[in-house]
Design an enzyme around this catalytic site. Structure first.
Site, PDB file in Angstrom:
ATOM      1  N   PHE A   8     -13.050  -5.711   2.290  1.00  0.00           N
ATOM      2  CA  PHE A   8     -14.174  -4.982   1.696  1.00  0.00           C
ATOM      3  C   PHE A   8     -15.450  -5.182   2.537  1.00  0.00           C
ATOM      4  O   PHE A   8     -16.532  -5.420   1.989  1.00  0.00           O
ATOM      5  CB  PHE A   8     -14.425  -5.409   0.243  1.00  0.00           C
ATOM      6  CG  PHE A   8     -13.390  -4.947  -0.754  1.00  0.00           C
ATOM      7  CD1 PHE A   8     -12.443  -3.993  -0.417  1.00  0.00           C
ATOM      8  CD2 PHE A   8     -13.368  -5.443  -2.049  1.00  0.00           C
ATOM      9  CE1 PHE A   8     -11.490  -3.556  -1.343  1.00  0.00           C
ATOM     10  CE2 PHE A   8     -12.429  -5.018  -2.981  1.00  0.00           C
ATOM     11  CZ  PHE A   8     -11.492  -4.075  -2.629  1.00  0.00           C
ATOM     12  N   PRO A   9     -15.364  -5.080   3.867  1.00  0.00           N
ATOM     13  CA  PRO A   9     -16.562  -5.293   4.690  1.00  0.00           C
ATOM     14  C   PRO A   9     -17.661  -4.266   4.419  1.00  0.00           C
ATOM     15  O   PRO A   9     -18.831  -4.538   4.667  1.00  0.00           O
ATOM     16  CB  PRO A   9     -16.034  -5.154   6.130  1.00  0.00           C
ATOM     17  CG  PRO A   9     -14.805  -4.304   6.003  1.00  0.00           C
ATOM     18  CD  PRO A   9     -14.198  -4.689   4.683  1.00  0.00           C
ATOM     19  N   LEU A  10     -17.246  -3.105   3.897  1.00  0.00           N
ATOM     20  CA  LEU A  10     -18.235  -2.067   3.582  1.00  0.00           C
ATOM     21  C   LEU A  10     -18.502  -1.992   2.082  1.00  0.00           C
ATOM     22  O   LEU A  10     -19.150  -1.064   1.613  1.00  0.00           O
ATOM     23  CB  LEU A  10     -17.731  -0.703   4.088  1.00  0.00           C
ATOM     24  CG  LEU A  10     -17.526  -0.602   5.597  1.00  0.00           C
ATOM     25  CD1 LEU A  10     -16.878   0.730   5.975  1.00  0.00           C
ATOM     26  CD2 LEU A  10     -18.859  -0.762   6.313  1.00  0.00           C
ATOM     27  N   GLY A  11     -17.939  -2.935   1.336  1.00  0.00           N
ATOM     28  CA  GLY A  11     -18.177  -2.948  -0.111  1.00  0.00           C
ATOM     29  C   GLY A  11     -16.964  -2.545  -0.924  1.00  0.00           C
ATOM     30  O   GLY A  11     -16.969  -2.674  -2.137  1.00  0.00           O
ATOM     31  N   GLY A  12     -15.924  -2.004  -0.256  1.00  0.00           N
ATOM     32  CA  GLY A  12     -14.673  -1.701  -0.973  1.00  0.00           C
ATOM     33  C   GLY A  12     -14.648  -0.316  -1.551  1.00  0.00           C
ATOM     34  O   GLY A  12     -15.069   0.654  -0.907  1.00  0.00           O
ATOM     35  N   THR A  37     -16.374   1.185  -3.788  1.00  0.00           N
ATOM     36  CA  THR A  37     -17.684   1.839  -3.773  1.00  0.00           C
ATOM     37  C   THR A  37     -18.466   1.244  -2.617  1.00  0.00           C
ATOM     38  O   THR A  37     -18.900   0.092  -2.682  1.00  0.00           O
ATOM     39  CB  THR A  37     -18.454   1.561  -5.089  1.00  0.00           C
ATOM     40  OG1 THR A  37     -17.606   1.888  -6.175  1.00  0.00           O
ATOM     41  CG2 THR A  37     -19.728   2.363  -5.148  1.00  0.00           C
ATOM     42  N   PRO A  38     -18.616   1.990  -1.500  1.00  0.00           N
ATOM     43  CA  PRO A  38     -19.330   1.420  -0.354  1.00  0.00           C
ATOM     44  C   PRO A  38     -20.723   0.888  -0.744  1.00  0.00           C
ATOM     45  O   PRO A  38     -21.336   1.362  -1.698  1.00  0.00           O
ATOM     46  CB  PRO A  38     -19.406   2.592   0.623  1.00  0.00           C
ATOM     47  CG  PRO A  38     -18.223   3.454   0.266  1.00  0.00           C
ATOM     48  CD  PRO A  38     -18.051   3.313  -1.226  1.00  0.00           C
ATOM     49  N   LEU A  39     -21.178  -0.130  -0.018  1.00  0.00           N
ATOM     50  CA  LEU A  39     -22.422  -0.853  -0.312  1.00  0.00           C
ATOM     51  C   LEU A  39     -23.591   0.081  -0.625  1.00  0.00           C
ATOM     52  O   LEU A  39     -23.841   1.029   0.126  1.00  0.00           O
ATOM     53  CB  LEU A  39     -22.803  -1.707   0.905  1.00  0.00           C
ATOM     54  CG  LEU A  39     -21.895  -2.894   1.225  1.00  0.00           C
ATOM     55  CD1 LEU A  39     -22.111  -3.346   2.667  1.00  0.00           C
ATOM     56  CD2 LEU A  39     -22.148  -4.038   0.254  1.00  0.00           C
ATOM     57  N   TYR A  95       0.868  -1.181   0.000  1.00  0.00           N
ATOM     58  CA  TYR A  95       0.000   0.000   0.000  1.00  0.00           C
ATOM     59  C   TYR A  95       0.910   1.239   0.000  1.00  0.00           C
ATOM     60  O   TYR A  95       1.566   1.557   0.985  1.00  0.00           O
ATOM     61  CB  TYR A  95      -0.915   0.031   1.224  1.00  0.00           C
ATOM     62  CG  TYR A  95      -1.861  -1.165   1.333  1.00  0.00           C
ATOM     63  CD1 TYR A  95      -2.245  -1.886   0.197  1.00  0.00           C
ATOM     64  CD2 TYR A  95      -2.375  -1.561   2.557  1.00  0.00           C
ATOM     65  CE1 TYR A  95      -3.115  -2.969   0.295  1.00  0.00           C
ATOM     66  CE2 TYR A  95      -3.247  -2.638   2.652  1.00  0.00           C
ATOM     67  CZ  TYR A  95      -3.608  -3.338   1.523  1.00  0.00           C
ATOM     68  OH  TYR A  95      -4.467  -4.413   1.633  1.00  0.00           O
TER      69      TYR A  95
HETATM   70  N1  LIG Z   1      -6.421  -9.219   1.053  1.00  0.00           N
HETATM   71  C1  LIG Z   1      -6.802  -8.436   0.072  1.00  0.00           C
HETATM   72  O1  LIG Z   1      -6.708  -8.794  -1.105  1.00  0.00           O
HETATM   73  C2  LIG Z   1      -7.402  -7.094   0.411  1.00  0.00           C
HETATM   74  C3  LIG Z   1      -8.011  -6.338  -0.603  1.00  0.00           C
HETATM   75  C4  LIG Z   1      -8.569  -5.122  -0.248  1.00  0.00           C
HETATM   76  C5  LIG Z   1      -8.517  -4.658   1.060  1.00  0.00           C
HETATM   77  N2  LIG Z   1      -7.906  -5.413   2.020  1.00  0.00           N
HETATM   78  C6  LIG Z   1      -7.889  -4.955   3.440  1.00  0.00           C
HETATM   79  O2  LIG Z   1      -9.218  -4.743   3.873  1.00  0.00           O
HETATM   80  C7  LIG Z   1      -9.328  -3.445   4.497  1.00  0.00           C
HETATM   81  C8  LIG Z   1     -10.721  -2.917   4.275  1.00  0.00           C
HETATM   82  O3  LIG Z   1     -10.990  -2.785   2.889  1.00  0.00           O
HETATM   83  P1  LIG Z   1     -11.262  -1.412   2.161  1.00  0.00           P
HETATM   84  O4  LIG Z   1     -10.813  -0.245   2.974  1.00  0.00           O
HETATM   85  O5  LIG Z   1     -10.696  -1.522   0.801  1.00  0.00           O
HETATM   86  O6  LIG Z   1     -12.842  -1.415   1.978  1.00  0.00           O
HETATM   87  P2  LIG Z   1     -14.064  -1.191   2.982  1.00  0.00           P
HETATM   88  O7  LIG Z   1     -13.641  -1.224   4.389  1.00  0.00           O
HETATM   89  O8  LIG Z   1     -15.123  -2.122   2.513  1.00  0.00           O
HETATM   90  O9  LIG Z   1     -14.551   0.271   2.567  1.00  0.00           O
HETATM   91  C9  LIG Z   1     -13.738   1.398   2.688  1.00  0.00           C
HETATM   92  C10 LIG Z   1     -14.463   2.522   1.963  1.00  0.00           C
HETATM   93  O10 LIG Z   1     -15.641   2.860   2.676  1.00  0.00           O
HETATM   94  C11 LIG Z   1     -15.628   4.239   3.025  1.00  0.00           C
HETATM   95  N3  LIG Z   1     -16.204   4.354   4.366  1.00  0.00           N
HETATM   96  C12 LIG Z   1     -15.732   3.855   5.525  1.00  0.00           C
HETATM   97  N4  LIG Z   1     -16.544   4.147   6.555  1.00  0.00           N
HETATM   98  C13 LIG Z   1     -17.574   4.853   6.021  1.00  0.00           C
HETATM   99  C14 LIG Z   1     -18.735   5.454   6.588  1.00  0.00           C
HETATM  100  N5  LIG Z   1     -18.998   5.363   7.875  1.00  0.00           N
HETATM  101  N6  LIG Z   1     -19.582   6.115   5.737  1.00  0.00           N
HETATM  102  C15 LIG Z   1     -19.322   6.205   4.424  1.00  0.00           C
HETATM  103  N7  LIG Z   1     -18.228   5.654   3.829  1.00  0.00           N
HETATM  104  C16 LIG Z   1     -17.355   4.984   4.623  1.00  0.00           C
HETATM  105  C17 LIG Z   1     -14.187   4.656   2.981  1.00  0.00           C
HETATM  106  O11 LIG Z   1     -14.079   6.016   2.628  1.00  0.00           O
HETATM  107  P3  LIG Z   1     -13.477   7.103   3.676  1.00  0.00           P
HETATM  108  O12 LIG Z   1     -11.993   6.949   3.641  1.00  0.00           O
HETATM  109  O13 LIG Z   1     -13.965   8.397   3.135  1.00  0.00           O
HETATM  110  O14 LIG Z   1     -14.062   6.779   5.012  1.00  0.00           O
HETATM  111  C18 LIG Z   1     -13.638   3.773   1.861  1.00  0.00           C
HETATM  112  O15 LIG Z   1     -13.899   4.372   0.604  1.00  0.00           O
HETATM  113  C19 LIG Z   1      -8.234  -2.620   3.829  1.00  0.00           C
HETATM  114  O16 LIG Z   1      -7.852  -1.536   4.615  1.00  0.00           O
HETATM  115  C20 LIG Z   1      -7.135  -3.657   3.655  1.00  0.00           C
HETATM  116  O17 LIG Z   1      -6.384  -3.709   4.841  1.00  0.00           O
HETATM  117  C21 LIG Z   1      -7.366  -6.620   1.708  1.00  0.00           C
END
Ligand SMILES: NC(=O)c1ccc[n+]([C@@H]2O[C@H](COP(=O)([O-])OP(=O)(O)OC[C@H]3O[C@@H](n4cnc5c(N)ncnc54)[C@H](OP(=O)(O)O)[C@@H]3O)[C@@H](O)[C@H]2O)c1
Length: 287
Positions: free
Chosen positions: A211-215, A217-219, A62
């Site tokens: 991607f617990p929140l959808g990645g 593009t949030p869910l 990252y």
């Molecule tokens: N193993 C793998 O292949 C892999 C792949 C992807 C990710 N990951 C890991 O999984 C973690 C989580 O994934 P992710 O961050 O990609 O996706 P995520 O947690 O599903 O979603 C993050 C997105 O949601 C937004 N968000 C968060 N809280 C919010 C809220 N309360 N209201 C509105 N929007 C909100 C964030 O924007 P803001 O910044 O504006 O809050 C960001 O755009 C990563 O940090 C990484 O460590 C692993």
């Protein structure tokens, strides 16, 4: 009312709070370069710990390197209870793509890079990231996992995990060394791993949905919005509470670059979803 256990026995006597933090968002656009507001990134990391989070998920790809260097800047010397989970198996090319990096040399180099960027002698947990997001490789992972097991026996890594894998690959890896966590794509709307999640629970292995929140593009779901409204929560809190109630071995690592979102999300730990709401939410990802 059933209560959600807030900790999970991660490895041996090590218990993790089930609500962690995913640090991938602390970069520039395209998960490349430094975050636009470095002070805000540091503040988010420190606030995560202040809120009781003791599990940070990251990777040296990252940035590359940037997020791990920020974690060090914000949190070193690390509190004893903090577990940093990193991942290897890819590298970043100058065109910002994510080529595989699973050879012995590449994995060894990645572990040493992680140690250097964190300022550590030993990494808490290393996930071997195997397949692509929607396309887990079906092939043997014995060779790359064996390399990490070798580095573990040299004292460079405490615990091993796997990411983007199939159940068969988990079984194969377990014949080489213990696996403490599986990190695959899973959320309210993406439930291809329902059976795998249960199989991990049966073995006491943490399942850490990315991607617990959808990645990126949030869910987006009118059912989610409606359920959230009924319980007086936000859609993101509701999606996280659904995961916490889904299985006791789920550990959350939602990503955010925003202090406000971090504080909003973490309150999902005290949100109880009544059975009727869970049933409605289940329909979103049902095939
Ligand atoms: N193993 C793998 O292949 C892999 C792949 C992807 C990710 N990951 C890991 O999984 C973690 C989580 O994934 P992710 O961050 O990609 O996706 P995520 O947690 O599903 O979603 C993050 C997105 O949601 C937004 N968000 C968060 N809280 C919010 C809220 N309360 N209201 C509105 N929007 C909100 C964030 O924007 P803001 O910044 O504006 O809050 C960001 O755009 C990563 O940090 C990484 O460590 C692993």
């Amino acid at each position: 009312m059933p209560t959600i256990p807030l900790t999970f026995p991660f490895a041996g006597n090590l218990f993790l709070n089930r609500f962690g933090y995913g640090a991938m968002r602390l970069t520039g656009p395209g998960i490349w370069g430094p975050p636009p507001d470095p002070d805000a990134a540091i503040a988010v990391l420190r606030e995560a710990l202040a809120l009781g989070i003791n599990h940070i998920d990251t990777s040296d790809f990252y940035g590359p390197h940037t997020v791990n260097q920020f974690i060090r800047r914000a949190l070193h010397p690390y509190p004893k209870h903090l577990i940093i989970v990193t991942k290897v198996g890819n590298r970043r090319a100058p065109d910002r793509s994510w080529p595989k990096a699973l050879s012995k040399d590449e994995l060894t180099f990645a572990i040493h890079d992680n140690l250097q960027n964190f300022g550590l002698e030993t990494l808490d947990v290393v996930n071997l990231r195997v397949g692509a997001r929607e396309d887990p490789l079906q092939e043997s992972i014995a060779e790359p996992f064996g390399v990490l097991a070798g580095l573990q026996s040299q004292g460079r890594i405490r615990h091993l995990g796997l990411s983007n894998i199939t159940p068969a690959q988990l079984t194969e890896a377990q014949s080489i060394a213990p696996v403490v966590c599986v990190q695959n794509h899973y959320n309210l709307a993406h439930r291809a791993d329902d059976a795998f999640l249960k199989a991990c629970a049966a073995q006491g292995i943490a399942f850490v949905p990315y991607f617990p929140l959808g990645g990126f593009t949030p869910l987006q779901s009118s059912t989610l919005d409606e359920c959230a409204r009924k319980i007086g929560a936000t859609p993101m809190q509701t999606a996280l509470a659904w995961l916490l109630q889904r299985a006791p071995n789920i550990l959350l690592i939602p990503g955010t670059s925003s202090l406000q979102h971090l504080r909003e999300n973490v309150t999902a730990v005290s949100l109880h979803l009544p059975p009727a709401i869970v049933e409605e939410l289940n329909q979103i990802g049902n095939p």
